[in-house]
Design a protein around this motif. Structure first.
Motif, PDB file in Angstrom:
ATOM      1  N   ALA A  61       0.490  -0.053   5.007  1.00  0.00           N
ATOM      2  CA  ALA A  61       0.580   1.232   4.296  1.00  0.00           C
ATOM      3  C   ALA A  61       1.726   1.187   3.285  1.00  0.00           C
ATOM      4  CB  ALA A  61       0.776   2.382   5.286  1.00  0.00           C
ATOM      5  N   TRP A  62       2.865   0.684   3.715  1.00  0.00           N
ATOM      6  CA  TRP A  62       4.033   0.589   2.831  1.00  0.00           C
ATOM      7  C   TRP A  62       3.756  -0.372   1.674  1.00  0.00           C
ATOM      8  CZ3 TRP A  62       7.972   3.486   1.803  1.00  0.00           C
ATOM      9  CH2 TRP A  62       9.092   2.969   1.128  1.00  0.00           C
ATOM     10  N   ALA A  63       3.173  -1.514   1.979  1.00  0.00           N
ATOM     11  CA  ALA A  63       2.855  -2.507   0.938  1.00  0.00           C
ATOM     12  C   ALA A  63       1.866  -1.933  -0.066  1.00  0.00           C
ATOM     13  CB  ALA A  63       2.291  -3.779   1.577  1.00  0.00           C
ATOM     14  N   THR A  64       0.917  -1.147   0.410  1.00  0.00           N
ATOM     15  CA  THR A  64      -0.067  -0.530  -0.484  1.00  0.00           C
ATOM     16  C   THR A  64       0.617   0.409  -1.469  1.00  0.00           C
ATOM     17  OG1 THR A  64      -1.824  -0.711   1.157  1.00  0.00           O
ATOM     18  CG2 THR A  64      -2.121   0.958  -0.568  1.00  0.00           C
ATOM     19  N   LEU A  65       1.523   1.248  -0.983  1.00  0.00           N
ATOM     20  CA  LEU A  65       2.211   2.189  -1.879  1.00  0.00           C
ATOM     21  C   LEU A  65       3.094   1.451  -2.879  1.00  0.00           C
ATOM     22  CD1 LEU A  65       3.139   5.221   0.395  1.00  0.00           C
ATOM     23  CD2 LEU A  65       1.027   4.713  -0.837  1.00  0.00           C
ATOM     24  N   ARG A  66       3.801   0.452  -2.411  1.00  0.00           N
ATOM     25  CA  ARG A  66       4.653  -0.322  -3.335  1.00  0.00           C
ATOM     26  C   ARG A  66       3.810  -1.024  -4.385  1.00  0.00           C
ATOM     27  NH1 ARG A  66       8.154  -3.938   0.325  1.00  0.00           N
ATOM     28  NH2 ARG A  66       8.121  -5.119  -1.586  1.00  0.00           N
ATOM     29  N   ALA A  67       2.692  -1.606  -3.964  1.00  0.00           N
ATOM     30  CA  ALA A  67       1.812  -2.291  -4.912  1.00  0.00           C
ATOM     31  C   ALA A  67       1.272  -1.308  -5.945  1.00  0.00           C
ATOM     32  CB  ALA A  67       0.658  -2.970  -4.166  1.00  0.00           C
ATOM     33  N   TYR A  68       0.889  -0.130  -5.500  1.00  0.00           N
ATOM     34  CA  TYR A  68       0.345   0.874  -6.414  1.00  0.00           C
ATOM     35  C   TYR A  68       1.386   1.289  -7.454  1.00  0.00           C
ATOM     36  CZ  TYR A  68      -1.969   5.093  -8.089  1.00  0.00           C
ATOM     37  OH  TYR A  68      -2.546   6.053  -8.885  1.00  0.00           O
TER      38      TYR A  68
END
Length: 151
Positions: A61-68
């Motif tokens: 979830a954290w990686a997804t937000l950072r990637a976005y």
């Protein structure tokens, strides 16, 4: 009904969970603008409602937000592709290795309030298409900023 104990939304007239179910229905229709932002929306919701976040999903979830925030949906797509490839039974280390240290910053407790919540993204409870992507970006920024604050 008082404010949400996890994200601080007013929950008037609908609870965060009710709004989340409306959003999921739109996401699963796979139509623009909701469908492509499904992973980002779910990640925001779970990181703002950590009691619902499975223990082994925080890093993704954290990686997804950072990637976005770093590269938009293209970067999220690359992250998901790497995670899928890493989830193969042929790859030692699995997805955790792909995500590296993507877990949310350590805190004694999750943030108690967020400047943008699912209630803001929902507008009138219907998640209107107009400016939906901009509202999700604001939601993402608010979520990341709150988790980073005080670390």
């Amino acid at each position: 009904m008082g404010p949400c104990a996890e994200c601080g939304a007013s929950m008037d007239p609908r609870s965060c969970e009710d709004l989340f179910h409306v959003l999921l229905a739109l996401d699963h229709g796979r139509q623009e603008p909701w469908g492509p932002l499904h992973g980002v929306s779910v990640s925001c919701f779970l990181l703002q409602h950590p009691s619902r976040l499975p223990a082994d999903h925080g890093g993704m979830a954290w990686a997804t937000l950072r990637a976005y925030l770093e590269g938009g949906l293209d970067e999220v797509g690359r992250l998901v592709g790497r995670a899928r490839r890493g989830n193969s039974h042929r790859v030692k280390g699995g997805p955790a290795r792909v995500i590296d240290d993507a877990a949310p910053p350590h805190r004694d407790a999750p943030p108690p309030r967020f400047s943008v919540t699912i209630e803001d993204v929902a507008v009138d409870g219907t998640f209107p298409a107009a400016k939906f992507a901009e509202r999700v970006e604001a939601w993402t920024t608010a979520t990341v900023d709150a988790w980073n604050r005080g670390t």
